[in-house]
Design an enzyme around this catalytic site. Structure first.
Site, PDB file in Angstrom:
ATOM      1  N   HIS A 132      48.356  30.761  39.778  1.00 55.75           N
ATOM      2  CA  HIS A 132      48.826  32.127  39.490  1.00 55.75           C
ATOM      3  C   HIS A 132      50.239  32.032  38.888  1.00 55.75           C
ATOM      4  O   HIS A 132      51.223  32.429  39.508  1.00 55.75           O
ATOM      5  CB  HIS A 132      48.835  32.937  40.787  1.00 55.75           C
ATOM      6  CG  HIS A 132      48.987  34.414  40.608  1.00 55.75           C
ATOM      7  ND1 HIS A 132      48.974  35.038  39.375  1.00 55.75           N
ATOM      8  CD2 HIS A 132      49.170  35.415  41.524  1.00 55.75           C
ATOM      9  CE1 HIS A 132      49.121  36.345  39.549  1.00 55.75           C
ATOM     10  NE2 HIS A 132      49.254  36.595  40.821  1.00 55.75           N
ATOM     11  N   ARG A 288      57.331  41.372  38.329  1.00 53.12           N
ATOM     12  CA  ARG A 288      56.144  41.038  37.539  1.00 53.12           C
ATOM     13  C   ARG A 288      56.223  41.719  36.178  1.00 53.12           C
ATOM     14  O   ARG A 288      55.873  41.144  35.139  1.00 53.12           O
ATOM     15  CB  ARG A 288      54.874  41.474  38.277  1.00 53.12           C
ATOM     16  CG  ARG A 288      54.572  40.720  39.569  1.00 53.12           C
ATOM     17  CD  ARG A 288      54.211  39.268  39.306  1.00 53.12           C
ATOM     18  NE  ARG A 288      53.067  39.156  38.436  1.00 53.12           N
ATOM     19  CZ  ARG A 288      51.790  39.304  38.808  1.00 53.12           C
ATOM     20  NH1 ARG A 288      51.506  39.522  40.080  1.00 53.12           N
ATOM     21  NH2 ARG A 288      50.804  39.186  37.939  1.00 53.12           N
TER      22      ARG A 288
HETATM   23  N1  NVA Z   1      45.902  33.964  46.818  1.00 57.96           N
HETATM   24  C1  NVA Z   1      45.658  35.362  46.541  1.00 57.96           C
HETATM   25  C2  NVA Z   1      46.697  35.900  45.604  1.00 57.96           C
HETATM   26  C3  NVA Z   1      46.544  37.355  45.271  1.00 57.96           C
HETATM   27  C4  NVA Z   1      47.571  37.850  44.297  1.00 57.96           C
HETATM   28  C5  NVA Z   1      44.276  35.509  45.939  1.00 57.96           C
HETATM   29  O1  NVA Z   1      43.904  34.697  45.096  1.00 57.96           O
HETATM   30  O2  NVA Z   1      43.551  36.440  46.327  1.00 57.96           O
HETATM   31  N1   CP Z   2      50.417  39.554  43.323  1.00 52.80           N
HETATM   32  C1   CP Z   2      49.392  40.005  42.567  1.00 52.80           C
HETATM   33  O1   CP Z   2      48.951  39.359  41.640  1.00 52.80           O
HETATM   34  O2   CP Z   2      48.945  41.245  42.911  1.00 52.80           O
HETATM   35  P1   CP Z   2      47.607  41.948  42.383  1.00 52.80           P
HETATM   36  O3   CP Z   2      46.440  41.191  42.944  1.00 52.80           O
HETATM   37  O4   CP Z   2      47.700  43.346  42.929  1.00 52.80           O
HETATM   38  O5   CP Z   2      47.614  41.931  40.886  1.00 52.80           O
END
Ligand code: NVA
Ligand code: CP
Length: 304
Positions: A132, A288
């Site tokens: 991410h 973000r």
């Molecule tokens: N590790 C989490 C991050 C969400 C922003 C997921 O992948 O669901």
């Molecule tokens: N942190 C993040 O990516 O949040 P969302 O899943 O709400 O986009």
């Protein structure tokens, strides 16, 4: 296509480029707050492909593109041919022939790699099962805004060795900090990734030992998107791996703590830490927007 730049992991940019982007994000944030016109990309279109849910990522990319003077288009698998099995390669060719930049949130990291390999415009990884990187731009911006450079600092990850943890490993390398990962057995990040970064990344089972003297503590949900059915098993496995007041007291006196959100209060983070007046978590979420505006600007200019 071969010379199109993408942002699939933090390793797609050099440390200098990443630091420049963070500085640019901080400047764009200040300009935005003082009412500056930032519509430098009129007519540019961002395609946004979401195979998983999102609040922050969708709002920040869509608002960001509007502020840059362009347009953002939400594409969900349920109402595009992607959801009916049209090959990623064909979809990438077609979509990239009509828009200027694309972001994708999906499951397998190989999907964004295949999409990027067949795209004539920049592709941004907006979360895969493995990484991410957009969140890391916001996290690094937040640290720099509050404490200055993160180079040489100690960062402690508490919890699952997931997409965020793996992005922190890449960040340790690119932004030059020490990363201690406190996770239960069986929930480690990719062993190959840890091994490749062993000069600055270590697995420390005990969260209290891992937090000792740290400059930044970070956590994330115990069950990520796609792992909902493992929630109960994971709640048991992660017992004791909570970012809370006691753990924070082990860190440096000026330590920050972060969470990418959404959070599960009382699981990976205490309600108290979520709700203290001086937490930077809300600033981290807002960043973000600013970090991704700097990212889109960088990629659009690189692809002119
Ligand atoms: N590790 C989490 C991050 C969400 C922003 C997921 O992948 O669901
Ligand atoms: N942190 C993040 O990516 O949040 P969302 O899943 O709400 O986009």
């Amino acid at each position: 296509m071969a010379d199109t730049r993408h942002f699939l992991t933090l390793l797609d940019f050099s440390p200098a480029e990443l630091n420049d982007m963070i500085e640019r994000a901080i400047a764009m944030k200040q300009a935005h707050k003082s009412g500056a016109d930032q519509r430098h990309f009129p007519g540019k279109v961002l395609g946004m492909i979401f195979a998983k849910s999102s609040t922050r990522t969708r709002v920040s990319f869509e608002a960001g593109m509007a502020q840059l003077g362009g347009h953002a288009m939400f594409l969900s698998p349920t109402d595009t041919q992607l959801g009916r099995g049209e090959p990623i390669e064909d979809s990438a060719r077609v979509i990239s022939s009509m828009v200027d930049i694309i972001m994708i949130r999906t499951f397998g990291h190989d999907i964004v790699e295949t999409f990027a390999a067949n795209s004539s415009v920049p592709v941004i990884n907006a979360l895969t099962d493995d990484y991410h990187p957009c969140q890391l731009l916001a996290d690094m911006q937040t640290y720099v805004e509050h404490r200055g450079s993160i180079a040489g600092k100690v960062v402690t990850w508490v919890g699952d060795g997931n997409n965020m943890a793996q992005s922190y490993i890449n960040a340790a390398r690119q932004f030059d900090f020490e990363l201690r990962i406190a996770c239960p057995e069986g929930y480690e990040p990719s062993p190959a990734l840890v091994e490749a970064n062993r000069d600055r990344v270590s697995i420390v089972r005990d969260p209290v030992i891992a937090a000792e003297g740290a400059d930044l503590l970070v956590t994330d949900v115990w069950a990520s998107m796609g792992q909902e059915q493992e929630q109960q098993v994971r709640e048991a496995a992660f017992d004791g791996y909570q970012l809370n007041e006691e753990l924070l007291s082990r860190a440096a006196s000026d330590a920050l703590y972060m969470h990418c959100l959404p959070a599960h209060r009382g699981e990976e983070i205490s309600s108290g830490l979520m709700d203290t007046a001086d937490t930077v978590i809300w600033n981290e979420a807002e960043n973000r927007l600013h970090a991704q505006k700097a990212l889109m600007e960088t990629l659009l200019l690189a692809n002119q």
